[in-house]
Scaffold this motif. Structure first.
Motif, mmCIF file in Angstrom:
data_model
loop_
_atom_site.group_PDB
_atom_site.id
_atom_site.type_symbol
_atom_site.label_atom_id
_atom_site.label_comp_id
_atom_site.label_asym_id
_atom_site.label_seq_id
_atom_site.Cartn_x
_atom_site.Cartn_y
_atom_site.Cartn_z
ATOM 1 N N GLU A 121 32.110 6.932 12.467
ATOM 2 C CA GLU A 121 32.533 7.064 11.070
ATOM 3 C C GLU A 121 33.804 7.905 10.961
ATOM 4 O O GLU A 121 34.723 7.573 10.193
ATOM 5 C CB GLU A 121 31.409 7.695 10.247
ATOM 6 C CG GLU A 121 31.743 7.970 8.792
ATOM 7 C CD GLU A 121 31.981 6.710 7.984
ATOM 8 O OE1 GLU A 121 32.670 6.804 6.943
ATOM 9 O OE2 GLU A 121 31.476 5.633 8.367
ATOM 10 N N HIS A 126 36.089 8.227 13.229
ATOM 11 C CA HIS A 126 37.177 7.382 13.725
ATOM 12 C C HIS A 126 37.705 6.490 12.603
ATOM 13 O O HIS A 126 38.925 6.398 12.390
ATOM 14 C CB HIS A 126 36.692 6.523 14.891
ATOM 15 C CG HIS A 126 37.658 5.452 15.296
ATOM 16 N ND1 HIS A 126 38.619 5.643 16.263
ATOM 17 C CD2 HIS A 126 37.830 4.176 14.839
ATOM 18 C CE1 HIS A 126 39.332 4.539 16.389
ATOM 19 N NE2 HIS A 126 38.873 3.633 15.551
ATOM 20 N N ASP A 127 36.800 5.826 11.888
ATOM 21 C CA ASP A 127 37.217 4.913 10.830
ATOM 22 C C ASP A 127 37.961 5.648 9.717
ATOM 23 O O ASP A 127 38.904 5.099 9.129
ATOM 24 C CB ASP A 127 35.996 4.203 10.244
ATOM 25 C CG ASP A 127 35.364 3.221 11.227
ATOM 26 O OD1 ASP A 127 36.043 2.854 12.206
ATOM 27 O OD2 ASP A 127 34.187 2.860 11.030
ATOM 28 N N ARG A 128 37.551 6.882 9.441
ATOM 29 C CA ARG A 128 38.200 7.642 8.369
ATOM 30 C C ARG A 128 39.529 8.252 8.806
ATOM 31 O O ARG A 128 40.424 8.453 7.985
ATOM 32 C CB ARG A 128 37.273 8.770 7.889
ATOM 33 C CG ARG A 128 36.010 8.298 7.215
ATOM 34 C CD ARG A 128 35.283 9.473 6.583
ATOM 35 N NE ARG A 128 34.014 9.071 5.979
ATOM 36 C CZ ARG A 128 33.338 9.824 5.113
ATOM 37 N NH1 ARG A 128 33.805 11.012 4.760
ATOM 38 N NH2 ARG A 128 32.192 9.394 4.615
ATOM 39 N N PRO A 154 43.521 5.063 10.943
ATOM 40 C CA PRO A 154 43.610 3.847 10.131
ATOM 41 C C PRO A 154 44.443 2.742 10.764
ATOM 42 O O PRO A 154 45.181 2.044 10.090
ATOM 43 C CB PRO A 154 44.272 4.361 8.851
ATOM 44 C CG PRO A 154 45.200 5.415 9.362
ATOM 45 C CD PRO A 154 44.522 6.060 10.536
ATOM 46 N N ASP A 163 44.409 -0.486 13.641
ATOM 47 C CA ASP A 163 43.640 -1.355 14.536
ATOM 48 C C ASP A 163 44.258 -1.271 15.925
ATOM 49 O O ASP A 163 45.427 -1.606 16.135
ATOM 50 C CB ASP A 163 43.701 -2.804 14.052
ATOM 51 C CG ASP A 163 42.908 -2.990 12.764
ATOM 52 O OD1 ASP A 163 41.958 -2.226 12.563
ATOM 53 O OD2 ASP A 163 43.276 -3.888 11.977
#
Length: 251
Positions: A239, A241-243, A246, A248
């Protein structure tokens, strides 16, 4: 997120500068170019020096180096690199007083294997020292304030292995409270949902009175704590990491 995605250990690089680098496509160390936007000459020199030094330590698997380099609230970024050599551990005690109470069991989970050490059997200072020294990282929940100092006081240890206390990454994603409520919020299930810390104390006293089944139940509870820490670490660092990251990119 992996260590190689990070520039924040460099003096002069804060969150905004790091994000500008990522957004410019500089998502890994090898992609860094001194002409990257938003980075002055002095900072660029520092980044290049850091990458050269850090790459050597990463090849050596030197988690202690990165534990020193990263800001304390960003040390969760070490986890992806050292996940398989992380020792997730949890202790049970007869109470909260480090000087008066005793450690009863310690469960350690690493590389898919779980070991439980029991007071009066194999729970010794030497065994704990070997277990911790064999790991690149330790992971606990509230271990910085409880588990580690309790073991250091009880067994005369000096625990120096890099330590990820998951309570603090949890707070960064608005997960507060104890381990069990956080597990429920994340959907992490338990086989012994009715056992808690107070019951663990009672189980130990029952074992001391001759109830071997009570020890079995205590061990099962303690082992579940350690195993679930791996699941929690995976969820929370994912989580974060995702926040945080940003972009890919392949890890």
């Amino acid at each position: 997120m992996r260590i190689e995605n990070s520039f924040i250990p460099v003096r002069g690089v804060g969150e905004r500068t790091e994000r500008r680098l990522w957004e410019a496509g500089v998502t890994r160390w090898e992609a860094f170019d001194p002409s990257a936007p938003g980075v002055g000459g002095t900072t660029a020199d520092r980044i290049e020096a850091f990458i050269q030094e850090a790459s050597t330590h990463l090849q050596r698997g030197d988690a202690s180096y990165f534990d020193r380099q990263f800001p304390s609230d960003e040390r969760w970024r070490l986890y992806e690199n050292f996940r398989e050599s992380t020792c997730f551990f949890d202790i049970e005690t007869t109470g909260l007083d480090q000087r008066r109470d005793r450690v009863t069991t310690v469960s350690l989970h690493r590389s898919g294997e779980t070991t439980t050490l029991v007071r009066g059997h194999d729970l010794t200072a030497d065994r704990l020292r070997r277990e911790f020294e064999a790991a690149d990282m330790l992971a606990t929940f509230n271990g910085a304030r409880f588990d580690v100092p309790f073991l250091e006081e009880s067994f005369g240890l000096d625990v120096t292995t890099p330590h990820l206390d998951l309570m603090y990454p949890c707070r960064k994603i608005d997960l507060s409270g104890g381990l069990k409520p956080i597990e429920r919020e994340l959907g992490i299930e338990r086989e012994l949902p009715d056992v808690d810390g107070r019951e663990a104390v009672r189980l130990w006293h029952r074992y001391e009175d001759g109830d071997e089944d009570a020890l079995d139940r205590l061990i099962a509870y303690n082992r579940e704590d350690a195993v679930n820490l791996r699941r929690l670490a995976d969820r929370v660092t994912g989580e974060l990491h995702d926040r945080t990251f940003p972009v890919d990119t392949d890890p």
